[in-house]
Design an enzyme around this catalytic site. Structure first.
Site, PDB file in Angstrom:
ATOM      1  N   HIS A 140       0.772  -1.234   0.000  1.00  0.00           N
ATOM      2  CA  HIS A 140       0.000   0.000   0.000  1.00  0.00           C
ATOM      3  C   HIS A 140       0.812   1.299   0.000  1.00  0.00           C
ATOM      4  O   HIS A 140       0.227   2.382  -0.137  1.00  0.00           O
ATOM      5  CB  HIS A 140      -0.943  -0.009   1.210  1.00  0.00           C
ATOM      6  CG  HIS A 140      -2.210   0.743   1.005  1.00  0.00           C
ATOM      7  ND1 HIS A 140      -2.605   1.787   1.817  1.00  0.00           N
ATOM      8  CD2 HIS A 140      -3.184   0.619   0.072  1.00  0.00           C
ATOM      9  CE1 HIS A 140      -3.769   2.259   1.402  1.00  0.00           C
ATOM     10  NE2 HIS A 140      -4.145   1.576   0.344  1.00  0.00           N
ATOM     11  N   LYS A 142       2.616   4.657  -1.039  1.00  0.00           N
ATOM     12  CA  LYS A 142       2.456   5.532  -2.211  1.00  0.00           C
ATOM     13  C   LYS A 142       3.628   6.515  -2.222  1.00  0.00           C
ATOM     14  O   LYS A 142       3.612   7.536  -1.527  1.00  0.00           O
ATOM     15  CB  LYS A 142       1.125   6.280  -2.154  1.00  0.00           C
ATOM     16  CG  LYS A 142      -0.080   5.416  -1.757  1.00  0.00           C
ATOM     17  CD  LYS A 142      -0.395   4.336  -2.771  1.00  0.00           C
ATOM     18  CE  LYS A 142      -1.424   3.352  -2.261  1.00  0.00           C
ATOM     19  NZ  LYS A 142      -2.707   3.921  -1.880  1.00  0.00           N
ATOM     20  N   ASP A 147      15.076  11.082  -8.765  1.00  0.00           N
ATOM     21  CA  ASP A 147      16.339  11.618  -8.267  1.00  0.00           C
ATOM     22  C   ASP A 147      16.202  11.981  -6.785  1.00  0.00           C
ATOM     23  O   ASP A 147      15.931  11.108  -5.981  1.00  0.00           O
ATOM     24  CB  ASP A 147      16.793  12.803  -9.127  1.00  0.00           C
ATOM     25  CG  ASP A 147      17.014  12.403 -10.595  1.00  0.00           C
ATOM     26  OD1 ASP A 147      17.418  11.258 -10.821  1.00  0.00           O
ATOM     27  OD2 ASP A 147      16.758  13.225 -11.487  1.00  0.00           O
TER      28      ASP A 147
END
Length: 462
Positions: A140, A142, A147
């Protein structure tokens, strides 16, 4: 007791990463999130690292942007971490089948890793239909990084999250230490994930390879737990080396591995905040698109001296509204859980002429709601000093089943605090306070079948 004591408590238990507040920007809309992400990908020089539940079937522009950057820059590497079950749903439009051409074109530079929760295994894994197998846990986190720049969010990579599904998005520019932390976390968990590879025979769309023969996919719990705890311990050693006007505390939650840093950290956070001098005038704003608050968080809110303002998704703003079959009952289930929580609040005698806890529902025409997190301020006249953000929905599922990566941010800097203030203000603009009279209307009726499902234990999967 003071905020300095709270910060010391957090630093004793969690890695503490300094960031420059002027490099942090709150993004307010799905379209701003999407266009910022595309711009980051186009500017990538060395690495792109993306973590989500899945990538939607209509995201041609996103995939083309990734391909273009890889083609134009031979030094660029792409790392993607996703949930295996969600990404391999049957059909030509699965996330795995969509990403296979990228893997085939750049086999040495594109690394797609699919994590499968070990909770669903053996006979049960063969019996549970594919539509419901995610109920036993998902990947889950996110994280959207390029870079030394990243967006930390709760949003997935799907059209709705780029257009009309409200979430939260914090953009960090020139933040190498935080970017390295997130990148290293994803690389660590890649060692416990299947690798997506081109098809070995023409009758399949792709193949999946397990990376480590010494660790079996269905029995990875012990090795994964030790690796995660060791990872956090290593990063904890760097605490205190540099101070800044904003500090980020990463928290890993994987209850199925008995890694519960979010839970321990947040409960400690609630406890310490209750002891500071301004506790009774403080304000906690909290939101979740899936309002099924983990029971210890309910207890902490109900016993808190601070005013707590909660935003949940209204039924029409729930992503499952109008779904067929059992999924269509999910908004009803959340209505039931809201009612139960509110009865606990009333029982604690917190509802009066100036209630300490208020519950509101978010609704916006043709939009759904997926925002999650919290904001803390010393009083209504002040902007937030703390915010909780990331992947956690603050529910039992996040605590016990899913793999979550969330963050606490503390800042003293005025501009960033005002951004956080604008963020919660914008969310509250579309929220209206609810109570027993709202849930007693015919359209909010909870059917017996839904009551039975929740009683059977579905609550822990919501």
């Amino acid at each position: 007791m003071s905020l300095s004591r709270l910060l010391t408590t957090l630093s004793h238990s969690q890695p503490c990463i300094p960031v420059c507040a002027k490099n942090v920007k709150v993004l307010y809309s799905p379209s701003e999130f999407y266009h910022t992400l595309l711009d980051m990908i186009r500017r990538a020089e060395h690495r792109i690292f993306l973590s989500s539940l899945y990538i939607g079937s209509s995201e041609d522009e996103l995939l083309q942007s990734l391909r273009h950057s890889l083609t134009s820059n031979p030094r660029l590497n792409l790392h993607i971490n996703l949930d295996l079950l969600r990404s391999t749903r049957p059909g030509l439009a699965s996330t795995a089948s969509m990403l296979t051409p990228l893997v085939s074109s750049f086999p040495d530079r594109v690394h797609v890793n699919l994590f499968r929760s070990p909770k669903l295994k053996g006979l049960l894994a063969r019996l549970v239909p594919r539509r419901f197998d995610e109920g036993w846990g998902t990947w889950h986190p996110k994280v959207y990084g390029v870079d030394d720049e990243l967006i930390l969010s709760g949003a997935n990579l799907n059209k709705a999250y780029f257009t009309n599904r409200q979430d939260r998005y914090l953009h960090f520019a020139s933040s190498s230490t935080l970017a390295n932390y997130c990148f290293d976390f994803l690389r660590l968990m890649s060692g416990f994930s299947y690798r997506l590879c081109p098809p070995m025979t023409p009758d399949v769309l792709y193949t999946l390879q397990w990376p480590d023969t010494s660790v079996q996919a269905e029995t990875l719990e012990g090795a994964a737990r030790m690796s995660l705890l060791g990872f956090q311990s290593l990063w904890h050693q760097y605490n205190g080396t540099r101070k800044s006007d904003a500090m980020v505390y990463p928290m890993i939650q994987a209850g199925y591995l008995d890694v519960r840093q979010e839970e321990h950290c947040l409960l400690s956070f609630f406890s310490e905040l209750a002891s500071i001098p301004e506790a009774s005038s403080a304000v906690l704003d909290l939101t979740s698109g899936y309002f099924s608050l983990h029971r210890p968080y309910q207890d902490a809110i109900i016993s808190s001296p601070a005013m707590t303002r909660i935003i949940a998704a209204g039924p029409k703003a729930n992503g499952f509204y109008g779904s067929k079959g059992i999924s269509g009952r999910i908004p009803e289930a959340y209505t039931l859980l809201e009612k139960r929580f509110w009865r606990r609040v009333k029982k604690a005698n917190l509802t009066n002429l100036t209630p300490s806890v208020t519950l509101s529902e978010w609704e916006k025409k043709d939009w759904t709601y997926h925002a999650k997190g919290a904001w803390w301020r010393p009083g209504l006249a002040h902007a937030p000093q703390f915010t909780l953000f990331g992947s956690t929905n603050l529910n039992s599922r996040s605590a016990n089943l899913d793999t979550e990566l969330s963050f606490l941010l503390f800042t003293t800097e005025t501009v960033l605090r005002n951004q956080l203030n604008d963020e919660i203000h914008n969310l509250r603009e579309h929220a209206h306070e609810v109570g027993e009279s709202d849930w007693s209307t015919p359209e909010r009726r909870v059917r017996l079948g839904t009551l039975a499902l929740v009683a059977a234990g579905v609550e822990g999967m919501l």
